[in-house]
Design a protein around this motif. Structure first.
Motif, PDB file in Angstrom:
ATOM      1  N   LEU A  31       9.829   5.575 -16.208  1.00  0.00           N
ATOM      2  CA  LEU A  31       8.510   5.239 -17.143  1.00  0.00           C
ATOM      3  C   LEU A  31       8.685   3.774 -17.359  1.00  0.00           C
ATOM      4  CD1 LEU A  31       9.241   8.167 -17.697  1.00  0.00           C
ATOM      5  CD2 LEU A  31       8.389   7.792 -19.849  1.00  0.00           C
ATOM      6  N   TRP A  32       7.434   3.046 -16.960  1.00  0.00           N
ATOM      7  CA  TRP A  32       7.311   1.731 -16.981  1.00  0.00           C
ATOM      8  C   TRP A  32       7.064   1.245 -18.510  1.00  0.00           C
ATOM      9  CZ3 TRP A  32       4.222  -0.530 -12.140  1.00  0.00           C
ATOM     10  CH2 TRP A  32       5.017  -0.306 -11.184  1.00  0.00           C
ATOM     11  N   ASP A  33       6.226   0.186 -18.944  1.00  0.00           N
ATOM     12  CA  ASP A  33       5.863  -0.159 -20.214  1.00  0.00           C
ATOM     13  C   ASP A  33       4.747   0.620 -20.646  1.00  0.00           C
ATOM     14  OD1 ASP A  33       7.934  -2.063 -19.808  1.00  0.00           O
ATOM     15  OD2 ASP A  33       6.528  -3.761 -19.576  1.00  0.00           O
ATOM     16  N   ASN A  34       5.004   0.771 -22.100  1.00  0.00           N
ATOM     17  CA  ASN A  34       3.564   1.221 -22.883  1.00  0.00           C
ATOM     18  C   ASN A  34       3.535   2.744 -22.723  1.00  0.00           C
ATOM     19  OD1 ASN A  34       3.150  -1.403 -24.392  1.00  0.00           O
ATOM     20  ND2 ASN A  34       2.776  -2.001 -22.297  1.00  0.00           N
ATOM     21  N   SER A  84       0.599  -1.281  -0.087  1.00  0.00           N
ATOM     22  CA  SER A  84      -0.090   0.083   0.096  1.00  0.00           C
ATOM     23  C   SER A  84       0.831   1.296   0.101  1.00  0.00           C
ATOM     24  CB  SER A  84      -0.887  -0.046   1.166  1.00  0.00           C
ATOM     25  OG  SER A  84      -0.235  -0.021   2.606  1.00  0.00           O
ATOM     26  N   ARG A  85       2.009   1.052   0.776  1.00  0.00           N
ATOM     27  CA  ARG A  85       3.153   2.355   0.605  1.00  0.00           C
ATOM     28  C   ARG A  85       3.581   2.837  -0.721  1.00  0.00           C
ATOM     29  NH1 ARG A  85       7.191   1.365   5.065  1.00  0.00           N
ATOM     30  NH2 ARG A  85       7.131  -0.361   4.131  1.00  0.00           N
ATOM     31  N   LEU A  86       3.345   1.744  -1.596  1.00  0.00           N
ATOM     32  CA  LEU A  86       3.903   2.002  -3.084  1.00  0.00           C
ATOM     33  C   LEU A  86       2.637   2.211  -4.151  1.00  0.00           C
ATOM     34  CD1 LEU A  86       6.653  -0.537  -3.932  1.00  0.00           C
ATOM     35  CD2 LEU A  86       6.879   1.939  -3.836  1.00  0.00           C
ATOM     36  N   GLU A  87       1.372   2.695  -3.517  1.00  0.00           N
ATOM     37  CA  GLU A  87       0.441   2.996  -4.456  1.00  0.00           C
ATOM     38  C   GLU A  87       0.636   4.341  -4.874  1.00  0.00           C
ATOM     39  OE1 GLU A  87      -3.245   2.936  -2.234  1.00  0.00           O
ATOM     40  OE2 GLU A  87      -3.351   0.758  -2.050  1.00  0.00           O
ATOM     41  N   PRO A  88       0.379   4.667  -6.071  1.00  0.00           N
ATOM     42  CA  PRO A  88      -0.555   3.903  -7.050  1.00  0.00           C
ATOM     43  C   PRO A  88      -0.080   2.769  -7.801  1.00  0.00           C
ATOM     44  CG  PRO A  88      -0.188   5.831  -8.201  1.00  0.00           C
ATOM     45  CD  PRO A  88       0.472   6.199  -6.675  1.00  0.00           C
ATOM     46  N   LEU A  89       1.487   2.804  -7.854  1.00  0.00           N
ATOM     47  CA  LEU A  89       2.044   1.898  -8.567  1.00  0.00           C
ATOM     48  C   LEU A  89       1.578   0.229  -8.454  1.00  0.00           C
ATOM     49  CD1 LEU A  89       5.711   3.006  -8.355  1.00  0.00           C
ATOM     50  CD2 LEU A  89       4.114   3.544 -10.189  1.00  0.00           C
ATOM     51  N   VAL A  96       5.932   6.877 -13.698  1.00  0.00           N
ATOM     52  CA  VAL A  96       4.835   6.701 -14.266  1.00  0.00           C
ATOM     53  C   VAL A  96       4.708   5.383 -14.827  1.00  0.00           C
ATOM     54  CG1 VAL A  96       3.633   7.268 -16.653  1.00  0.00           C
ATOM     55  CG2 VAL A  96       5.393   8.639 -15.599  1.00  0.00           C
ATOM     56  N   ALA A  97       3.537   4.646 -14.242  1.00  0.00           N
ATOM     57  CA  ALA A  97       3.298   3.347 -14.527  1.00  0.00           C
ATOM     58  C   ALA A  97       2.894   2.983 -15.799  1.00  0.00           C
ATOM     59  CB  ALA A  97       2.132   2.813 -13.336  1.00  0.00           C
ATOM     60  N   SER A  98       2.706   1.747 -16.138  1.00  0.00           N
ATOM     61  CA  SER A  98       2.504   1.206 -17.826  1.00  0.00           C
ATOM     62  C   SER A  98       1.063   1.809 -18.281  1.00  0.00           C
ATOM     63  CB  SER A  98       2.320  -0.358 -17.338  1.00  0.00           C
ATOM     64  OG  SER A  98       3.750  -0.899 -17.176  1.00  0.00           O
ATOM     65  N   LEU A 147       2.559   8.590 -11.025  1.00  0.00           N
ATOM     66  CA  LEU A 147       1.220   8.218 -11.873  1.00  0.00           C
ATOM     67  C   LEU A 147       1.004   6.705 -12.179  1.00  0.00           C
ATOM     68  CD1 LEU A 147       2.358  11.150 -12.975  1.00  0.00           C
ATOM     69  CD2 LEU A 147       0.809  10.688 -14.832  1.00  0.00           C
ATOM     70  N   GLY A 148      -0.401   6.513 -11.766  1.00  0.00           N
ATOM     71  CA  GLY A 148      -0.497   4.931 -11.914  1.00  0.00           C
ATOM     72  C   GLY A 148      -2.212   4.648 -12.006  1.00  0.00           C
ATOM     73  N   HIS A 149      -2.668   3.764 -12.829  1.00  0.00           N
ATOM     74  CA  HIS A 149      -3.928   3.381 -12.766  1.00  0.00           C
ATOM     75  C   HIS A 149      -5.107   4.445 -12.679  1.00  0.00           C
ATOM     76  CE1 HIS A 149      -6.487  -0.244 -12.399  1.00  0.00           C
ATOM     77  NE2 HIS A 149      -7.015   0.200 -11.558  1.00  0.00           N
ATOM     78  N   SER A 150      -4.750   5.551 -13.300  1.00  0.00           N
ATOM     79  CA  SER A 150      -5.538   6.421 -13.287  1.00  0.00           C
ATOM     80  C   SER A 150      -5.509   7.419 -12.010  1.00  0.00           C
ATOM     81  CB  SER A 150      -7.072   6.365 -13.674  1.00  0.00           C
ATOM     82  OG  SER A 150      -7.137   5.739 -15.000  1.00  0.00           O
TER      83      SER A 150
END
Length: 323
Positions: free
Chosen positions: A283-286, A7-12, A300-302, A315-318
């Motif tokens: 920056l992760w994938d895609n 949870s401490r790594l959210e939103p990743l 920035v997550a995938s 940034l991750g999962h909107s």
């Protein structure tokens, strides 16, 4: 140990379990398994819970030469409780290593095993010396002259700390450890198991001289990526490409004219626009980055799309948070 929700790594970690978070474009658990195989450890078992299928699907058929086994927990049962559910995997009388699935380290595990076997202790913990001003962030251990633990201090103040050696969560246990963990009970090493072993003087230590970190927080995750560029942590990864103002690791084609400042990592199949500046970011994938964009100190997550300048963001999962 790979059941936690991170949870401490959210939103990743809203889209991937923490052990599959990447450093230099490699999942941390890949790096961990590669190191284990290099020292001859090929039989492993993981306790899984959160997004477990991603871990299972990645390693049930693997190129590491691992005999990969797993359990799926219906409910979280604590660090020791999770190990108890894996008891069937081990043979009576044997010694074994327990590691966190989110640990990034160059620790000499073989040294720890040898120290453990020579001591005849039930438990041996890898400990590392940190700067005195860092002790309040960790579990501190106090040892006698033989290296056996005499006291634990949980995140003491600088003034109260009796040592600046910390518990890294790298454990070597004898099968007897299971005698100290009840079945079907939420049980924790630090709170429930180690106090009993401490009374019996059954916790030995080995000192880790090499790099160690976990990626438990966003701050630590970003720092861990830098350690790769500084060559403090060693594992196989894509080539570090030097530029006039920085360096980067990339699994994508980078357009000519992209400016890198500091240390950055770019994942697979990313689409980088024209006149883009990337500074100390991951920056992760895609990931798609539009033209004329500056990304500074961000993760920035995938599958995210960057349409304008961003700084000090994850940034991750909107979802977007500031760091």
């Amino acid at each position: 140990m790979s059941a936690g929700m991170g949870s401490r790594l959210e939103p990743l970690t809203l889209q991937v379990p923490k052990p599959l978070v990447t450093v230099a474009n490699r999942p941390v658990m890949d790096i961990l398994f590669e190191k284990l195989v290099s020292i001859g450890i090929k039989d492993v078992i993981c306790n899984t819970y959160y997004l477990s299928e991603q871990i299972i699907n990645r390693y049930k058929s693997n190129d590491f030469g691992l005999n990969f086994n797993y359990i799926k927990e219906d409910t979280l049962s604590g660090t020791a409780g999770g190990l108890k559910k894996c008891q069937f995997f081990f043979d009576k009388g044997e010694d074994f290593v327990v590691l966190s699935g989110d640990g990034l380290t160059d620790a000499d595990i073989l040294k720890g095993i040898n120290v453990h076997k020579a001591s005849n202790a039930i438990a041996t913990i890898g400990i590392k010396k940190v700067n005195p001003d860092e002790v309040s962030h960790f579990g501190v251990v106090v040892t006698d002259q033989k290296g056996f633990i005499t006291e634990f201090q949980e995140k003491p103040s600088i003034e109260e700390a009796k040592s600046n050696y910390i518990n890294t969560g790298i454990y070597i246990f004898n099968y007897k450890i299971f005698d100290y963990i009840p079945e079907n009970t939420f049980y924790d090493f630090a709170k429930n198991v180690f106090p009993k072993l401490l009374l019996e003087k059954q916790i030995n230590t080995f000192v880790i001289e090499d790099y160690w970190s976990d990626i438990g927080t966003l701050e630590q995750y970003m720092l861990s990526a830098d350690y790769v560029f500084e060559k403090d942590c060693h594992f196989s990864h894509d080539k570090i490409i030097k530029t006039t103002e920085g360096a980067y690791i990339s699994a994508s084609n980078i357009p000519e004219g992209t400016v890198f400042i500091g240390n950055s990592t770019i994942g697979k199949c990313c689409k980088i626009g024209k006149n883009v500046i990337i500074e100390n970011s991951i920056l992760w994938d895609n990931v798609t980055v539009n033209d004329n964009t500056c990304i500074k100190k961000c993760v920035v997550a995938s599958d995210e799309i960057i349409t304008g300048n961003i700084e000090n963001k994850v940034l991750g999962h909107s979802k977007v948070i500031s760091v």
